[in-house]
Design a protein around this motif. Structure first.
Motif, PDB file in Angstrom:
ATOM      1  N   MET A  99      10.459  29.355  23.955  1.00 30.11           N
ATOM      2  CA  MET A  99      10.412  29.921  22.608  1.00 30.11           C
ATOM      3  C   MET A  99       8.967  30.132  22.215  1.00 30.11           C
ATOM      4  N   ALA A 100       8.632  31.348  21.862  1.00 33.92           N
ATOM      5  CA  ALA A 100       7.319  31.605  21.294  1.00 33.92           C
ATOM      6  C   ALA A 100       7.366  31.127  19.850  1.00 33.92           C
ATOM      7  N   THR A 101       6.600  30.116  19.537  1.00 37.69           N
ATOM      8  CA  THR A 101       6.702  29.485  18.223  1.00 37.69           C
ATOM      9  C   THR A 101       5.493  29.727  17.345  1.00 37.69           C
ATOM     10  N   THR A 102       4.697  30.713  17.663  1.00 34.92           N
ATOM     11  CA  THR A 102       3.506  30.979  16.879  1.00 34.92           C
ATOM     12  C   THR A 102       3.854  31.100  15.404  1.00 34.92           C
ATOM     13  N   TRP A 103       4.879  31.848  15.090  1.00 31.23           N
ATOM     14  CA  TRP A 103       5.280  32.050  13.697  1.00 31.23           C
ATOM     15  C   TRP A 103       5.794  30.747  13.088  1.00 31.23           C
ATOM     16  N   PHE A 104       6.493  29.918  13.868  1.00 32.09           N
ATOM     17  CA  PHE A 104       7.095  28.693  13.348  1.00 32.09           C
ATOM     18  C   PHE A 104       6.032  27.664  12.994  1.00 32.09           C
ATOM     19  N   PRO A 110      19.125  27.781  10.631  1.00 30.07           N
ATOM     20  CA  PRO A 110      18.439  28.971  11.130  1.00 30.07           C
ATOM     21  C   PRO A 110      19.086  30.294  10.720  1.00 30.07           C
ATOM     22  N   ALA A 111      20.389  30.289  10.427  1.00 32.80           N
ATOM     23  CA  ALA A 111      21.094  31.529  10.099  1.00 32.80           C
ATOM     24  C   ALA A 111      21.020  31.885   8.615  1.00 32.80           C
ATOM     25  N   ALA A 112      20.425  31.031   7.801  1.00 34.22           N
ATOM     26  CA  ALA A 112      20.384  31.270   6.353  1.00 34.22           C
ATOM     27  C   ALA A 112      19.487  32.462   6.012  1.00 34.22           C
ATOM     28  N   PRO A 113      19.811  33.157   4.912  1.00 37.43           N
ATOM     29  CA  PRO A 113      18.893  34.198   4.436  1.00 37.43           C
ATOM     30  C   PRO A 113      17.529  33.568   4.140  1.00 37.43           C
ATOM     31  N   ASP A 142      15.933  36.845  13.381  1.00 39.09           N
ATOM     32  CA  ASP A 142      16.540  37.622  14.447  1.00 39.09           C
ATOM     33  C   ASP A 142      17.629  36.773  15.113  1.00 39.09           C
ATOM     34  N   PRO A 143      18.797  37.364  15.436  1.00 38.29           N
ATOM     35  CA  PRO A 143      19.895  36.583  16.025  1.00 38.29           C
ATOM     36  C   PRO A 143      19.511  35.790  17.274  1.00 38.29           C
ATOM     37  N   ALA A 144      18.637  36.314  18.106  1.00 45.56           N
ATOM     38  CA  ALA A 144      18.219  35.567  19.304  1.00 45.56           C
ATOM     39  C   ALA A 144      17.465  34.298  18.919  1.00 45.56           C
ATOM     40  N   ILE A 145      16.664  34.374  17.872  1.00 47.10           N
ATOM     41  CA  ILE A 145      15.929  33.203  17.402  1.00 47.10           C
ATOM     42  C   ILE A 145      16.890  32.203  16.770  1.00 47.10           C
ATOM     43  N   VAL A 154      12.195  38.606  12.114  1.00 41.23           N
ATOM     44  CA  VAL A 154      13.186  38.812  11.065  1.00 41.23           C
ATOM     45  C   VAL A 154      13.862  40.167  11.209  1.00 41.23           C
ATOM     46  N   VAL A 155      15.087  40.225  10.713  1.00 38.54           N
ATOM     47  CA  VAL A 155      15.858  41.465  10.669  1.00 38.54           C
ATOM     48  C   VAL A 155      16.500  41.548   9.292  1.00 38.54           C
TER      49      VAL A 155
END
Length: 143
Positions: free
Chosen positions: A1-6, A21-24, A57-60, A41-42
């Protein structure tokens, strides 16, 4: 997992994302991760290019959910005294005797020698530390 954003998120946002993780996503959270070079994000409603509501994003979502579930299983296998010690030291170093416990979570991220005692001390992965913070907050909120 690329976690730079996290890892750029504040601890509260990290806990919220790991918990669900699935929450808006809140507008502030979207802004915090939007500049990431990886797609994070999507739109909440796929295909709605005018939407101002976003989710991960669903994969994340799948990846974070799997890692969280794996950590929850690890947590459920620990003895209460081990859980208490991990929560107590979630923001600092753990003794070498916790190496096997951290290894079963997501591994030991950092190892250091204590300058005062010469003892080896450890820290878990960033996601393990966020998970421990989540567990501490859940315990504090429990009646």
């Amino acid at each position: 997992m690329a976690t730079t954003w996290f890892v750029r998120l504040g601890l509260g946002d990290q806990v919220a994302v790991l918990a669900d993780p699935a929450a808006p996503l809140s507008p502030g959270l979207v802004a915090a991760v939007w500049s990431a070079t990886e797609p994070v994000v999507v739109p909440l409603r796929p295909g709605d290019e005018t939407s101002t509501a976003y989710r991960l994003d669903p994969a994340i979502v799948i990846m974070l959910t799997r890692r969280r579930d794996r950590l929850q299983h690890w947590w459920s296998e620990l003895q209460p005294d081990q859980q208490a010690r991990l929560l107590e030291h979630r923001h600092d170093w753990l003794p070498e005797s916790y190496r096997h416990i951290l290894a079963d979570a997501e591994g030991v991220l950092t190892q250091s020698t204590c300058p005062e005692t010469g003892a080896t001390r450890l820290r878990g992965s960033p996601l393990t530390r966020v998970f421990l913070e989540w567990q501490a907050r859940r315990a504090a909120a429990a009646p």
